[in-house]
Motif scaffolding. Structure first.
Motif, PDB file in Angstrom:
ATOM      1  N   MET A   1     -34.407  -5.902  36.703  1.00 25.72           N
ATOM      2  CA  MET A   1     -34.229  -5.668  35.277  1.00 25.72           C
ATOM      3  C   MET A   1     -33.303  -4.468  35.051  1.00 25.72           C
ATOM      4  O   MET A   1     -32.448  -4.518  34.187  1.00 25.72           O
ATOM      5  CB  MET A   1     -35.607  -5.439  34.650  1.00 25.72           C
ATOM      6  CG  MET A   1     -35.545  -5.217  33.186  1.00 25.72           C
ATOM      7  SD  MET A   1     -35.127  -6.729  32.338  1.00 25.72           S
ATOM      8  CE  MET A   1     -35.505  -6.306  30.699  1.00 25.72           C
ATOM      9  N   ALA A   2     -33.510  -3.417  35.803  1.00 27.88           N
ATOM     10  CA  ALA A   2     -32.680  -2.228  35.632  1.00 27.88           C
ATOM     11  C   ALA A   2     -31.226  -2.521  35.998  1.00 27.88           C
ATOM     12  O   ALA A   2     -30.301  -2.022  35.351  1.00 27.88           O
ATOM     13  CB  ALA A   2     -33.210  -1.081  36.473  1.00 27.88           C
ATOM     14  N   GLY A   3     -31.036  -3.352  37.018  1.00 26.50           N
ATOM     15  CA  GLY A   3     -29.678  -3.730  37.405  1.00 26.50           C
ATOM     16  C   GLY A   3     -28.969  -4.493  36.301  1.00 26.50           C
ATOM     17  O   GLY A   3     -27.778  -4.296  36.059  1.00 26.50           O
ATOM     18  N   PHE A   4     -29.716  -5.346  35.607  1.00 24.87           N
ATOM     19  CA  PHE A   4     -29.140  -6.107  34.495  1.00 24.87           C
ATOM     20  C   PHE A   4     -28.725  -5.176  33.361  1.00 24.87           C
ATOM     21  O   PHE A   4     -27.657  -5.333  32.770  1.00 24.87           O
ATOM     22  CB  PHE A   4     -30.158  -7.143  34.002  1.00 24.87           C
ATOM     23  CG  PHE A   4     -29.667  -7.975  32.870  1.00 24.87           C
ATOM     24  CD1 PHE A   4     -28.655  -8.900  33.054  1.00 24.87           C
ATOM     25  CD2 PHE A   4     -30.209  -7.826  31.604  1.00 24.87           C
ATOM     26  CE1 PHE A   4     -28.197  -9.672  32.004  1.00 24.87           C
ATOM     27  CE2 PHE A   4     -29.763  -8.586  30.550  1.00 24.87           C
ATOM     28  CZ  PHE A   4     -28.745  -9.520  30.755  1.00 24.87           C
ATOM     29  N   VAL A   5     -29.560  -4.200  33.071  1.00 25.22           N
ATOM     30  CA  VAL A   5     -29.252  -3.235  32.009  1.00 25.22           C
ATOM     31  C   VAL A   5     -28.007  -2.439  32.379  1.00 25.22           C
ATOM     32  O   VAL A   5     -27.123  -2.223  31.543  1.00 25.22           O
ATOM     33  CB  VAL A   5     -30.467  -2.311  31.765  1.00 25.22           C
ATOM     34  CG1 VAL A   5     -30.103  -1.174  30.834  1.00 25.22           C
ATOM     35  CG2 VAL A   5     -31.632  -3.107  31.217  1.00 25.22           C
ATOM     36  N   VAL A   6     -27.925  -2.006  33.618  1.00 26.55           N
ATOM     37  CA  VAL A   6     -26.747  -1.257  34.066  1.00 26.55           C
ATOM     38  C   VAL A   6     -25.498  -2.118  33.961  1.00 26.55           C
ATOM     39  O   VAL A   6     -24.439  -1.660  33.512  1.00 26.55           O
ATOM     40  CB  VAL A   6     -26.948  -0.740  35.512  1.00 26.55           C
ATOM     41  CG1 VAL A   6     -25.667  -0.170  36.073  1.00 26.55           C
ATOM     42  CG2 VAL A   6     -28.062   0.284  35.546  1.00 26.55           C
ATOM     43  N   LEU A   7     -25.606  -3.389  34.339  1.00 22.31           N
ATOM     44  CA  LEU A   7     -24.473  -4.298  34.234  1.00 22.31           C
ATOM     45  C   LEU A   7     -24.012  -4.440  32.785  1.00 22.31           C
ATOM     46  O   LEU A   7     -22.814  -4.382  32.497  1.00 22.31           O
ATOM     47  CB  LEU A   7     -24.835  -5.670  34.811  1.00 22.31           C
ATOM     48  CG  LEU A   7     -23.764  -6.748  34.684  1.00 22.31           C
ATOM     49  CD1 LEU A   7     -22.548  -6.375  35.518  1.00 22.31           C
ATOM     50  CD2 LEU A   7     -24.325  -8.086  35.079  1.00 22.31           C
ATOM     51  N   LEU A   8     -24.953  -4.598  31.869  1.00 26.38           N
ATOM     52  CA  LEU A   8     -24.589  -4.708  30.453  1.00 26.38           C
ATOM     53  C   LEU A   8     -23.921  -3.437  29.942  1.00 26.38           C
ATOM     54  O   LEU A   8     -22.943  -3.495  29.188  1.00 26.38           O
ATOM     55  CB  LEU A   8     -25.828  -5.017  29.615  1.00 26.38           C
ATOM     56  CG  LEU A   8     -26.387  -6.418  29.747  1.00 26.38           C
ATOM     57  CD1 LEU A   8     -27.647  -6.557  28.911  1.00 26.38           C
ATOM     58  CD2 LEU A   8     -25.360  -7.454  29.331  1.00 26.38           C
ATOM     59  N   ILE A   9     -24.421  -2.292  30.347  1.00 26.04           N
ATOM     60  CA  ILE A   9     -23.824  -1.024  29.921  1.00 26.04           C
ATOM     61  C   ILE A   9     -22.400  -0.912  30.434  1.00 26.04           C
ATOM     62  O   ILE A   9     -21.483  -0.517  29.699  1.00 26.04           O
ATOM     63  CB  ILE A   9     -24.691   0.163  30.383  1.00 26.04           C
ATOM     64  CG1 ILE A   9     -26.006   0.173  29.606  1.00 26.04           C
ATOM     65  CG2 ILE A   9     -23.952   1.476  30.220  1.00 26.04           C
ATOM     66  CD1 ILE A   9     -27.009   1.173  30.111  1.00 26.04           C
ATOM     67  N   VAL A  10     -22.172  -1.281  31.685  1.00 24.35           N
ATOM     68  CA  VAL A  10     -20.829  -1.215  32.263  1.00 24.35           C
ATOM     69  C   VAL A  10     -19.885  -2.149  31.526  1.00 24.35           C
ATOM     70  O   VAL A  10     -18.755  -1.777  31.190  1.00 24.35           O
ATOM     71  CB  VAL A  10     -20.873  -1.542  33.773  1.00 24.35           C
ATOM     72  CG1 VAL A  10     -19.481  -1.758  34.335  1.00 24.35           C
ATOM     73  CG2 VAL A  10     -21.593  -0.447  34.527  1.00 24.35           C
TER      74      VAL A  10
END
Length: 63
Positions: A1-10
């Motif tokens: 989940m955290a990886g997905f959030v980081v991807l969206l932020i990037v």
């Protein structure tokens, strides 16, 4: 989940506030901006909650 959030932020940060290169894109952006402004004026809290009662309001108040 955290990886997905980081991807969206990037992705969002990479997009930035880039404009469009052609006149059609600028016209679309202008229309969308005007529509968003009009929607904010029409659907603000004061106009939604302080409007006249509607038919469904009287239906809801019946026992």
């Amino acid at each position: 989940m955290a990886g997905f959030v980081v991807l969206l932020i990037v992705i969002i940060l990479r997009r930035g506030n880039r404009g469009t290169e052609n006149a059609d894109g600028l016209l679309l952006e202008q229309r969308r901006r005007e529509q968003a402004f009009n929607d904010r004026q029409i659907y603000n809290s004061r106009s939604v909650h302080n409007g006249p009662p509607t038919i469904t309001d009287s239906y809801r108040n019946q026992p």
